[in-house]
Design a protein around this motif. Sequence first.
Motif, PDB file in Angstrom:
ATOM      1  N   SER A  26      37.884  17.777  41.295  1.00 21.30           N
ATOM      2  CA  SER A  26      37.005  18.719  41.983  1.00 21.30           C
ATOM      3  C   SER A  26      36.830  20.007  41.187  1.00 21.30           C
ATOM      4  CB  SER A  26      37.564  19.049  43.371  1.00 21.30           C
ATOM      5  OG  SER A  26      36.760  20.015  44.008  1.00 21.30           O
ATOM      6  N   THR A  27      35.584  20.458  41.114  1.00 22.57           N
ATOM      7  CA  THR A  27      35.282  21.743  40.479  1.00 22.57           C
ATOM      8  C   THR A  27      34.608  22.691  41.464  1.00 22.57           C
ATOM      9  OG1 THR A  27      33.143  20.872  39.708  1.00 22.57           O
ATOM     10  CG2 THR A  27      35.019  20.718  38.189  1.00 22.57           C
ATOM     11  N   SER A  28      34.431  22.226  42.690  1.00 26.39           N
ATOM     12  CA  SER A  28      33.771  23.036  43.707  1.00 26.39           C
ATOM     13  C   SER A  28      34.770  23.986  44.361  1.00 26.39           C
ATOM     14  CB  SER A  28      33.143  22.137  44.780  1.00 26.39           C
ATOM     15  OG  SER A  28      32.757  22.882  45.895  1.00 26.39           O
ATOM     16  N   PRO A  29      34.498  25.279  44.357  1.00 27.80           N
ATOM     17  CA  PRO A  29      35.405  26.235  45.030  1.00 27.80           C
ATOM     18  C   PRO A  29      35.573  25.936  46.513  1.00 27.80           C
ATOM     19  CG  PRO A  29      33.865  27.395  43.602  1.00 27.80           C
ATOM     20  CD  PRO A  29      33.396  25.972  43.663  1.00 27.80           C
ATOM     21  N   ASP A  30      34.496  25.455  47.160  1.00 30.14           N
ATOM     22  CA  ASP A  30      34.580  25.143  48.580  1.00 30.14           C
ATOM     23  C   ASP A  30      35.580  24.012  48.844  1.00 30.14           C
ATOM     24  OD1 ASP A  30      32.726  27.069  49.172  1.00 30.14           O
ATOM     25  OD2 ASP A  30      31.021  25.679  49.210  1.00 30.14           O
ATOM     26  N   PHE A  51      41.084  22.144  50.575  1.00 31.83           N
ATOM     27  CA  PHE A  51      42.416  21.589  50.326  1.00 31.83           C
ATOM     28  C   PHE A  51      43.494  22.639  50.600  1.00 31.83           C
ATOM     29  CE2 PHE A  51      40.502  18.072  47.867  1.00 31.83           C
ATOM     30  CZ  PHE A  51      41.295  17.031  48.322  1.00 31.83           C
ATOM     31  N   PHE A  52      43.220  23.889  50.206  1.00 35.70           N
ATOM     32  CA  PHE A  52      44.188  24.967  50.421  1.00 35.70           C
ATOM     33  C   PHE A  52      44.444  25.182  51.911  1.00 35.70           C
ATOM     34  CE2 PHE A  52      44.597  29.501  51.493  1.00 35.70           C
ATOM     35  CZ  PHE A  52      45.848  29.762  50.942  1.00 35.70           C
ATOM     36  N   LEU A  53      43.379  25.225  52.708  1.00 38.29           N
ATOM     37  CA  LEU A  53      43.532  25.448  54.140  1.00 38.29           C
ATOM     38  C   LEU A  53      44.294  24.307  54.807  1.00 38.29           C
ATOM     39  CD1 LEU A  53      40.035  26.880  55.167  1.00 38.29           C
ATOM     40  CD2 LEU A  53      42.175  28.134  54.893  1.00 38.29           C
ATOM     41  N   LYS A  54      44.008  23.075  54.394  1.00 37.88           N
ATOM     42  CA  LYS A  54      44.704  21.939  54.983  1.00 37.88           C
ATOM     43  C   LYS A  54      46.152  21.878  54.517  1.00 37.88           C
ATOM     44  CE  LYS A  54      42.764  18.066  55.849  1.00 37.88           C
ATOM     45  NZ  LYS A  54      42.129  16.732  55.742  1.00 37.88           N
ATOM     46  N   GLY A  55      46.379  22.106  53.238  1.00 35.41           N
ATOM     47  CA  GLY A  55      47.726  22.020  52.693  1.00 35.41           C
ATOM     48  C   GLY A  55      48.655  23.079  53.234  1.00 35.41           C
ATOM     49  N   THR A  56      48.141  24.279  53.471  1.00 31.23           N
ATOM     50  CA  THR A  56      48.970  25.371  54.007  1.00 31.23           C
ATOM     51  C   THR A  56      49.009  25.380  55.520  1.00 31.23           C
ATOM     52  OG1 THR A  56      47.055  26.857  53.903  1.00 31.23           O
ATOM     53  CG2 THR A  56      48.555  26.856  52.018  1.00 31.23           C
ATOM     54  N   GLN A  57      48.319  24.426  56.147  1.00 31.32           N
ATOM     55  CA  GLN A  57      48.311  24.249  57.591  1.00 31.32           C
ATOM     56  C   GLN A  57      47.624  25.399  58.323  1.00 31.32           C
ATOM     57  OE1 GLN A  57      52.465  23.660  58.489  1.00 31.32           O
ATOM     58  NE2 GLN A  57      52.445  21.558  57.740  1.00 31.32           N
TER      59      GLN A  57
END
Length: 252
Positions: free
Chosen positions: A227-231, A236-242
């Motif tokens: 992935s190269t899309s910032p969105d 992934f960041f929001l899901k991974g950090t819960q």
Amino acid sequence: MAKARLKHPLEDAGAELSNGKRGRIDSEQTSDSDQETDMAPSQSRARNQTGVVRLRARTENGGSADDQSIGIVERVELTDFMCHERADVNLCPKVNFITGQNGSGKSAILTAMIIAMGGKASATNRAPSLKEFIREGRSRAVVRVHLRNRGSEAYHPELFGGTIIVERQISAAGSSVSQFKIRNGDTGEIVSRKKDDVVEITDHMAIQVDNPINILSQDAAREFLASTSPDKMYHFFLKGTQLFQLREDLEV
């Protein structure tokens, strides 16, 4: 020979699967009891229903032993699920390695965990519907996950015992494609047949089958790396950090 690692939180053991073939799976288990997280002597890690890590007092008898933990996957059973006619995998509390040739069914073990704990077929990136997981030529599949449920944070141990067995049966025909059974692992008694109770148990144990930190499938890993899309990266960041889960809990 392809190697993969399966651990708790769950991590993909990826290999392509083929129907009607049951390959050999070699399981190597390791437990490193000498390494512990540096924490204050009177504290240990626990999680609330949002999955956010918090601190709690250690047990009175001294340390926070593995047998006092909750949410550890102790055993996975598969019957006529994907390429497996029958498989019974015992797991140690820490790191587990599952090795085998491509198509031998390593990823099927991870997929069974997702399905048993209430995950949708789409969450596995393996099939569009639950019926696709039934072994070719069979009319139903059954998956079971044994979850440790001991210690001060145990989920209603008076009902569910020291081990909770979550079972999901998938049928090829009939109005009800899947059915749940939650058993007391100590007595074998069926305590509930409701999916809502499965959700309550996994929430209590901070198990999120759609969280890429808990479970990272092959396809999700490829998507993340390519992935190269910032969105998408932020997603992934929001899901991974819960943070997604935390926001939903706060809104409720």
